[in-house]
Motif scaffolding. Structure first.
Motif, mmCIF file in Angstrom:
data_model
loop_
_atom_site.group_PDB
_atom_site.id
_atom_site.type_symbol
_atom_site.label_atom_id
_atom_site.label_comp_id
_atom_site.label_asym_id
_atom_site.label_seq_id
_atom_site.Cartn_x
_atom_site.Cartn_y
_atom_site.Cartn_z
ATOM 1 N N UNK A 308 1.608 -12.883 3.256
ATOM 2 C CA UNK A 308 1.866 -11.827 2.348
ATOM 3 C C UNK A 308 0.672 -11.733 1.424
ATOM 4 N N UNK A 309 -0.221 -12.844 1.137
ATOM 5 C CA UNK A 309 -1.257 -12.849 0.240
ATOM 6 C C UNK A 309 -2.273 -11.603 0.549
ATOM 7 N N UNK A 310 -2.615 -11.740 1.935
ATOM 8 C CA UNK A 310 -3.610 -10.441 2.132
ATOM 9 C C UNK A 310 -2.907 -9.159 2.107
ATOM 10 N N UNK A 311 -1.785 -9.023 2.353
ATOM 11 C CA UNK A 311 -0.955 -7.551 2.219
ATOM 12 C C UNK A 311 -1.034 -7.370 0.701
ATOM 13 N N UNK A 312 -0.969 -8.262 0.014
ATOM 14 C CA UNK A 312 -0.487 -7.828 -1.444
ATOM 15 C C UNK A 312 -1.961 -7.567 -1.922
ATOM 16 N N UNK A 313 -3.248 -8.266 -1.510
ATOM 17 C CA UNK A 313 -4.395 -7.979 -1.890
ATOM 18 C C UNK A 313 -4.773 -6.580 -1.650
ATOM 19 N N UNK A 314 -4.344 -6.195 -0.324
ATOM 20 C CA UNK A 314 -4.830 -4.931 0.065
ATOM 21 C C UNK A 314 -4.089 -3.775 -0.506
ATOM 22 N N UNK A 315 -2.762 -3.932 -0.760
ATOM 23 C CA UNK A 315 -2.114 -3.006 -1.335
ATOM 24 C C UNK A 315 -2.398 -2.676 -2.691
#
Length: 392
Positions: A308-315
């Motif tokens: 999730x951490x890259x998903x949240x970073x990009x979003x």
């Protein structure tokens, strides 16, 4: 004819960006995590000192990001010299046993990795847009997870074959220097404008963007605690190095795969929706090992946090661009600074609680609470959410 070298293809730009981020983030930022158990074993490093080393690295990243905003270097040189510095500072870790020097080297590696991250975003993204491949941004950012997984595999090999922590630092430093050499010529074409060109905007942010930045800081604080200490925690409770050494590669693999899943989910979910939903999953991953430490909870944490951490970073960055309105670069800068401040506080909390037998658990509980509170604030006070899914 000007004799200017042709711009790289979209595929070449995506691959170069992927490899640059793999080195800068997997080695420059997160290599301490899989090597920390080895340093505990052969260098007598305590979890408290490990927390200070991690804090120094994250502080360097924050300083490097702020320096990029102030100095506005051209993207390609920022990537080139950032990669060289990541390699040299990592290599130097293997030739020293003085803890203050370790702290300085991790600080400098963090600063160099920030230059690479900012430079890669400013170099690769415009090329992809001009080639009509904006959706390939996920390929570029998958380099973060791939780098973490590769660094984790080095840690796994070191644990199984009984490498010293020094030998592991040297090996990763050599890998980083080789990657920097391989990417030097492809980065000769500085296809993007200077960062200064995009920064001449009014220095005003709307209230929802400020609220989003505060929630982004809570995300930085929440994810960084397991992202720093999971392998060390696994080593303390699992005897088999082939098992506890898998935790970090699993984390990295989940991060790499999540960028592709994020692109697919982004077709139907707006950035705010993707951000908040992923944050609930992240909170579960942060909380799991705080409740009980065993192989299942450690794997749950690696998958949930890594995934999730890259998903949240990009979003989060895309939501900042939407909320920021005209001062888009300022919005991203504030988000990056907030994230950096949050992730500095994570390992610092563990270090300050270091005398407690439950330092990690207490810090994780605080992090999970922060994630939940941040999500609630974002949902109810963060302004009107976007109704359109992300296009990248």
């Amino acid at each position: 004819m000007t004799g200017k070298k042709p711009e790289p293809s979209a595929a070449a730009a995506a691959l170069i960006g992927l490899l640059a981020l793999a080195s800068a983030m997997g080695i420059g930022r997160f290599s301490l995590t899989p090597i920390l158990p080895l340093m505990q074993q052969d260098a007598g490093l305590t979890l408290t000192v490990g927390g200070w080393l991690a804090t120094g690295n994250y502080l360097g990243y924050l300083v490097g990001a702020l320096a990029c905003i102030a100095l506005t270097p051209r993207p390609a040189p920022a990537i080139r010299w950032g990669l060289i510095c990541v390699g040299l500072f990592t290599l130097a870790m293997g030739f020293s046993d003085w803890q203050p020097l370790w702290l300085a080297l991790r600080f400098l590696a963090g600063a160099a990795s920030a230059f690479v991250l900012v430079g890669t975003s400013a170099w690769a993204m415009p090329i992809l847009v001009r080639h009509g491949r904006e959706q390939w941004s996920g390929h570029v950012f998958s380099g973060v997870g791939i780098g973490i997984a590769v660094a984790g595999l080095f840690g796994l090999a070191a644990a199984i074959d009984a490498w010293s922590s020094r030998a592991t630092w040297v090996a990763l430093g050599v890998v980083a220097i080789v990657l920097a050499a391989l990417l030097w010529r492809p980065l000769a074409v500085d296809a993007a404008p200077t960062m200064r060109a995009a920064s001449q905007v009014r220095p005003v942010l709307p209230r929802p963007a400020i609220i989003a930045a505060a929630c982004y800081a809570a995300f930085g604080y929440g994810y960084i605690i397991p992202a720093t200490f999971l392998p060390a925690l696994a080593r303390g409770h699992i005897d088999n190095p082939a098992i506890f050494g898998l935790i970090w590669p699993v984390f990295g693999a989940a991060a790499a795969l999540s960028t592709f899943v994020s692109a697919w989910l982004g077709r139907t979910l707006a950035p705010r929706q993707l951000w908040t939903r992923a944050k609930w999953v992240l909170a579960v991953g942060v909380l799991a090992p705080a409740i009980s430490i065993n192989v299942p909870t450690l794997l749950i944490s690696a998958v949930c946090v890594g995934g999730t951490f890259m998903v949240i970073t990009m979003a989060g960055i895309k939501e900042a661009l939407r909320l920021g309105g005209a001062p888009a670069s300022l919005a991203v800068g504030v988000m990056t600074a907030a994230f950096g401040a949050g992730q500095i506080l994570g390992p610092l909390t563990v270090s300050l609680l270091g005398r407690s037998d439950h330092a990690f658990a207490w810090a994780s509980l605080l992090a999970a609470f922060g994630l939940v509170a941040g999500n609630c604030v974002l949902l109810f006070f963060g302004g009107r959410p976007s109704s359109e899914p992300t296009k990248a």
